[in-house]
Design a protein around this motif. Structure first.
Motif, PDB file in Angstrom:
ATOM      1  N   TRP A 107       9.244  -3.253   3.306  1.00 40.81           N
ATOM      2  CA  TRP A 107       8.239  -2.318   2.780  1.00 40.81           C
ATOM      3  C   TRP A 107       8.462  -2.096   1.276  1.00 40.81           C
ATOM      4  O   TRP A 107       7.544  -2.262   0.462  1.00 40.81           O
ATOM      5  CB  TRP A 107       8.364  -1.027   3.564  1.00 40.81           C
ATOM      6  N   LEU A 108       9.681  -1.746   0.898  1.00 39.36           N
ATOM      7  CA  LEU A 108       9.968  -1.421  -0.501  1.00 39.36           C
ATOM      8  C   LEU A 108       9.872  -2.631  -1.418  1.00 39.36           C
ATOM      9  O   LEU A 108       9.366  -2.546  -2.543  1.00 39.36           O
ATOM     10  CB  LEU A 108      11.358  -0.790  -0.608  1.00 39.36           C
ATOM     11  N   LEU A 109      10.345  -3.781  -0.961  1.00 37.79           N
ATOM     12  CA  LEU A 109      10.342  -4.975  -1.804  1.00 37.79           C
ATOM     13  C   LEU A 109       8.920  -5.472  -2.053  1.00 37.79           C
ATOM     14  O   LEU A 109       8.632  -6.075  -3.090  1.00 37.79           O
ATOM     15  CB  LEU A 109      11.188  -6.074  -1.155  1.00 37.79           C
ATOM     16  N   ALA A 110       8.024  -5.241  -1.093  1.00 34.39           N
ATOM     17  CA  ALA A 110       6.641  -5.690  -1.265  1.00 34.39           C
ATOM     18  C   ALA A 110       5.899  -4.862  -2.313  1.00 34.39           C
ATOM     19  O   ALA A 110       4.901  -5.337  -2.887  1.00 34.39           O
ATOM     20  CB  ALA A 110       5.902  -5.611   0.073  1.00 34.39           C
ATOM     21  N   TRP A 111       6.374  -3.660  -2.565  1.00 33.38           N
ATOM     22  CA  TRP A 111       5.683  -2.754  -3.478  1.00 33.38           C
ATOM     23  C   TRP A 111       5.479  -3.362  -4.867  1.00 33.38           C
ATOM     24  O   TRP A 111       4.338  -3.448  -5.362  1.00 33.38           O
ATOM     25  CB  TRP A 111       6.461  -1.437  -3.555  1.00 33.38           C
ATOM     26  N   PRO A 112       6.548  -3.822  -5.562  1.00 31.15           N
ATOM     27  CA  PRO A 112       6.322  -4.388  -6.897  1.00 31.15           C
ATOM     28  C   PRO A 112       5.752  -5.812  -6.882  1.00 31.15           C
ATOM     29  O   PRO A 112       5.128  -6.235  -7.864  1.00 31.15           O
ATOM     30  CB  PRO A 112       7.733  -4.381  -7.510  1.00 31.15           C
ATOM     31  N   LEU A 113       5.971  -6.550  -5.790  1.00 31.28           N
ATOM     32  CA  LEU A 113       5.567  -7.958  -5.773  1.00 31.28           C
ATOM     33  C   LEU A 113       4.140  -8.187  -5.312  1.00 31.28           C
ATOM     34  O   LEU A 113       3.554  -9.236  -5.621  1.00 31.28           O
ATOM     35  CB  LEU A 113       6.517  -8.761  -4.867  1.00 31.28           C
ATOM     36  N   PRO A 115       0.945  -6.231  -5.619  1.00 29.41           N
ATOM     37  CA  PRO A 115       0.055  -5.150  -6.051  1.00 29.41           C
ATOM     38  C   PRO A 115      -1.316  -5.286  -5.386  1.00 29.41           C
ATOM     39  O   PRO A 115      -1.773  -6.376  -5.073  1.00 29.41           O
ATOM     40  CB  PRO A 115      -0.045  -5.371  -7.569  1.00 29.41           C
ATOM     41  N   GLY A 116      -1.933  -4.152  -5.175  1.00 29.44           N
ATOM     42  CA  GLY A 116      -3.240  -4.155  -4.539  1.00 29.44           C
ATOM     43  C   GLY A 116      -3.201  -3.708  -3.099  1.00 29.44           C
ATOM     44  O   GLY A 116      -4.249  -3.363  -2.526  1.00 29.44           O
ATOM     45  N   LEU A 117      -2.024  -3.719  -2.491  1.00 30.50           N
ATOM     46  CA  LEU A 117      -1.893  -3.256  -1.119  1.00 30.50           C
ATOM     47  C   LEU A 117      -1.534  -1.768  -1.108  1.00 30.50           C
ATOM     48  O   LEU A 117      -0.798  -1.293  -1.966  1.00 30.50           O
ATOM     49  CB  LEU A 117      -0.815  -4.048  -0.377  1.00 30.50           C
ATOM     50  N   THR A 118      -2.041  -1.058  -0.119  1.00 30.82           N
ATOM     51  CA  THR A 118      -1.749   0.363  -0.009  1.00 30.82           C
ATOM     52  C   THR A 118      -0.362   0.575   0.598  1.00 30.82           C
ATOM     53  O   THR A 118       0.277  -0.364   1.085  1.00 30.82           O
ATOM     54  CB  THR A 118      -2.791   1.069   0.872  1.00 30.82           C
ATOM     55  N   LEU A 119       0.069   1.824   0.579  1.00 27.20           N
ATOM     56  CA  LEU A 119       1.389   2.172   1.107  1.00 27.20           C
ATOM     57  C   LEU A 119       1.537   1.752   2.567  1.00 27.20           C
ATOM     58  O   LEU A 119       2.558   1.165   2.967  1.00 27.20           O
ATOM     59  CB  LEU A 119       1.608   3.678   0.968  1.00 27.20           C
ATOM     60  N   TRP A 120       0.506   2.016   3.390  1.00 25.64           N
ATOM     61  CA  TRP A 120       0.603   1.703   4.807  1.00 25.64           C
ATOM     62  C   TRP A 120       0.442   0.211   5.069  1.00 25.64           C
ATOM     63  O   TRP A 120       0.973  -0.308   6.057  1.00 25.64           O
ATOM     64  CB  TRP A 120      -0.420   2.511   5.603  1.00 25.64           C
ATOM     65  N   GLU A 121      -0.295  -0.476   4.236  1.00 22.90           N
ATOM     66  CA  GLU A 121      -0.377  -1.935   4.367  1.00 22.90           C
ATOM     67  C   GLU A 121       0.969  -2.577   4.063  1.00 22.90           C
ATOM     68  O   GLU A 121       1.382  -3.537   4.729  1.00 22.90           O
ATOM     69  CB  GLU A 121      -1.461  -2.483   3.444  1.00 22.90           C
ATOM     70  N   LEU A 122       1.676  -2.057   3.066  1.00 23.81           N
ATOM     71  CA  LEU A 122       3.022  -2.546   2.768  1.00 23.81           C
ATOM     72  C   LEU A 122       3.971  -2.261   3.931  1.00 23.81           C
ATOM     73  O   LEU A 122       4.822  -3.084   4.275  1.00 23.81           O
ATOM     74  CB  LEU A 122       3.543  -1.884   1.491  1.00 23.81           C
ATOM     75  N   ALA A 123       3.822  -1.086   4.536  1.00 23.51           N
ATOM     76  CA  ALA A 123       4.647  -0.749   5.699  1.00 23.51           C
ATOM     77  C   ALA A 123       4.361  -1.686   6.860  1.00 23.51           C
ATOM     78  O   ALA A 123       5.283  -2.127   7.573  1.00 23.51           O
ATOM     79  CB  ALA A 123       4.399   0.706   6.111  1.00 23.51           C
ATOM     80  N   TYR A 326       8.207 -13.387  -2.466  1.00 16.81           N
ATOM     81  CA  TYR A 326       8.410 -12.405  -1.404  1.00 16.81           C
ATOM     82  C   TYR A 326       8.864 -13.078  -0.111  1.00 16.81           C
ATOM     83  O   TYR A 326       9.737 -12.557   0.599  1.00 16.81           O
ATOM     84  CB  TYR A 326       7.136 -11.602  -1.142  1.00 16.81           C
ATOM     85  N   ALA A 327       8.280 -14.225   0.205  1.00 19.30           N
ATOM     86  CA  ALA A 327       8.661 -14.934   1.432  1.00 19.30           C
ATOM     87  C   ALA A 327      10.135 -15.324   1.391  1.00 19.30           C
ATOM     88  O   ALA A 327      10.865 -15.159   2.381  1.00 19.30           O
ATOM     89  CB  ALA A 327       7.786 -16.171   1.605  1.00 19.30           C
ATOM     90  N   VAL A 328      10.591 -15.844   0.258  1.00 16.67           N
ATOM     91  CA  VAL A 328      11.999 -16.228   0.125  1.00 16.67           C
ATOM     92  C   VAL A 328      12.900 -15.005   0.253  1.00 16.67           C
ATOM     93  O   VAL A 328      13.918 -15.029   0.956  1.00 16.67           O
ATOM     94  CB  VAL A 328      12.236 -16.943  -1.218  1.00 16.67           C
ATOM     95  N   LEU A 329      12.541 -13.925  -0.415  1.00 16.81           N
ATOM     96  CA  LEU A 329      13.351 -12.699  -0.337  1.00 16.81           C
ATOM     97  C   LEU A 329      13.322 -12.098   1.063  1.00 16.81           C
ATOM     98  O   LEU A 329      14.312 -11.512   1.511  1.00 16.81           O
ATOM     99  CB  LEU A 329      12.846 -11.684  -1.362  1.00 16.81           C
ATOM    100  N   SER A 330      12.207 -12.238   1.759  1.00 15.76           N
ATOM    101  CA  SER A 330      12.115 -11.711   3.122  1.00 15.76           C
ATOM    102  C   SER A 330      13.095 -12.407   4.051  1.00 15.76           C
ATOM    103  O   SER A 330      13.675 -11.776   4.942  1.00 15.76           O
ATOM    104  CB  SER A 330      10.687 -11.890   3.651  1.00 15.76           C
TER     105      SER A 330
END
Length: 441
Positions: A107-113, A115-123, A326-330
């Motif tokens: 959730w947190l790592l997707a935030w900066p990488l 952009p355009g997604l909402t908080l709940w979409e990132l969750a 993001y995929a690699v970091l995930s």
């Protein structure tokens, strides 16, 4: 002929072709998910155009939902409560500490990488990519050179974490405005999807387990129908839960666990003397789930073919560096750091922690959750779908190719470490049965 007929013929040809070479491929780094995903790309929109989500959404969703239902049921059915107690600090920590941390880190790592997604979409993305799929790196959890504690821990984690991620997925979906789940509200989803579905799964699994035990003890059921009964129980848990707008997946997962527990708690029973020979010695739970397990494996393989066609193929035309990063970091930081934190102060050596952290493949559950986002009309589904597709694809490739090599190298390290230090933490039994030390095998 219509496109659906050609698509069916292509799916049959891929399945038959893999079956003919399955034993040969099992000794290589080429896994079943690799083959089916690659063939899916070939028959999808960027290839032959035989399978497309826009025209085949109904059959596609039915297939993948059936696959996940059976996988959830059979995986939960095979887990014994003692697996969480004997050497159970490993699956217990991975599930109780590692899984929530993985969802939070994703959730947190997707935030900066992204952009355009909402908080709940990132969750939602964090929850979708949290479950692991041991089938993508099968050698890593089946190679006898790997200590039983590690093999058992990874197997139990993979069998339970997709079900444990479901409540997070359902609640995040309900909290996201614009989805069908949000219309009922988080409170309604909580009661229907979590409470009622769980209660229904417990009732169906527990009752059917007792009924099967009694029928088997009296010699009323044949071996073939005993295995068919398992399929009926899985469907009986899933369908009514969906009918009362709960979560069929949660109901199937809970029912599988209750079904397995009910069979084992009954204790050994002897069939009457007049019973058929096949009923004289009751089969183990694994034998009872044989047909359901094989069918689940087949449907899972076909789901990877669908994944390659309808999710991954179209994504390859529109890649972005943020998605790849993001995929690699995930697959690395988001998985390995929570695993390291959850296993802190357990006495496990660094190579063991690294091995467990790396083998957290993302597979079937993530694919199904991703397709459910399409069905739920999540606003940011296009970007979410691309991220999920690339992450799962990288996992199929990297975990599949590394499983044989790393299992061999880790097994060699374990053997040498056990020779130097006779009381390694890794020597604890992982399945409730002590095994001989590696030097005695």
């Amino acid at each position: 002929m219509s496109g659906s007929v050609w698509a069916g013929a292509a799916v049959a040809a891929v399945t038959a072709g893999y079956a003919l070479f399955s034993r040969r491929l099992a000794t290589t780094v080429v896994s079943a998910p690799m083959v089916f995903t690659g063939c899916g790309i070939a028959i999808g929109p960027i290839g032959l155009g035989l399978l497309d989500l826009k025209h085949d959404a109904g059959p596609v969703l039915t297939l993948v939902e059936a696959a996940l239902t059976l996988v959830l049921f059979t995986d939960a059915m095979s887990v014994r409560p003692r697996d969480l107690r004997l050497g159970g600090f490993l699956p217990g920590r991975l599930l109780g500490i590692g899984l929530p941390l993985t969802i939070g880190a994703g959730w947190l790592l997707a935030w900066p990488l992204l952009p355009g997604l909402t908080l709940w979409e990132l969750a939602l993305l964090g929850a979708v990519l949290a479950p692991t799929d041991a089938a993508l790196g099968k050698t890593a959890v089946s190679d006898r050179r790997v200590p039983p504690l590690v093999r058992g821990g990874l197997n139990v984690e993979s069998g339970l974490n997709d079900g444990m991620a479901l409540p997070f997925f359902v609640l995040f979906l309900a909290a996201l405005p614009g989805t069908m789940a949000s219309e009922e509200g988080a409170a309604g989803v909580f009661w229907r999807a979590l409470v009622l579905s769980t209660a229904w799964g417990l009732a169906v699994g527990g009752l059917c387990g007792r009924l099967l035990r009694r029928s088997r003890a009296r010699g009323w059921i044949t071996g073939d129908w005993r295995q068919a009964f398992v399929l009926a129980v899985a469907a009986g848990a899933y369908a009514p839960a969906v009918a009362f707008e709960g979560s069929g997946f949660i109901a199937a997962w809970v029912a599988g666990f209750a079904f397995g527990v009910s069979l084992r708690r009954s204790g050994p029973a002897k069939a009457p003397a007049e019973a058929p020979a096949e009923a004289e010695a009751p089969a183990a739970v694994d034998d009872t789930a044989g047909l359901a397990g094989h069918l689940a494996d087949l449907l899972a393989s076909l789901s990877f073919l669908v994944f390659g066609a309808v999710l991954l193929g179209p994504t390859l035309d529109d890649l972005d560096w943020r998605i790849i990063v993001y995929a690699v970091l995930s697959l690395t930081v988001v998985r390995m750091l929570p695993v390291a934190l959850s296993l802190a102060r357990t006495g496990l050596a660094l190579p063991t922690v690294a091995y467990i952290g790396w083998f957290g493949p993302r597979g079937l559950a993530s694919v199904v959750f991703g397709l459910l986002l399409v069905e739920e009309h999540v606003p940011g589904v296009q970007l979410l779908g691309r991220v999920i597709a690339v992450t799962v694809a990288l996992s199929i490739l990297l975990h599949g190719m590394s499983a044989v090599v790393l299992a061999k190298r880790y097994g060699a390290w374990y053997r040498k470490a056990a020779d130097r230090r006779p009381r390694l933490r890794e020597d604890l039994p992982g399945d409730g049965e002590a095994e001989p030390p590696p030097t005695a095998r």
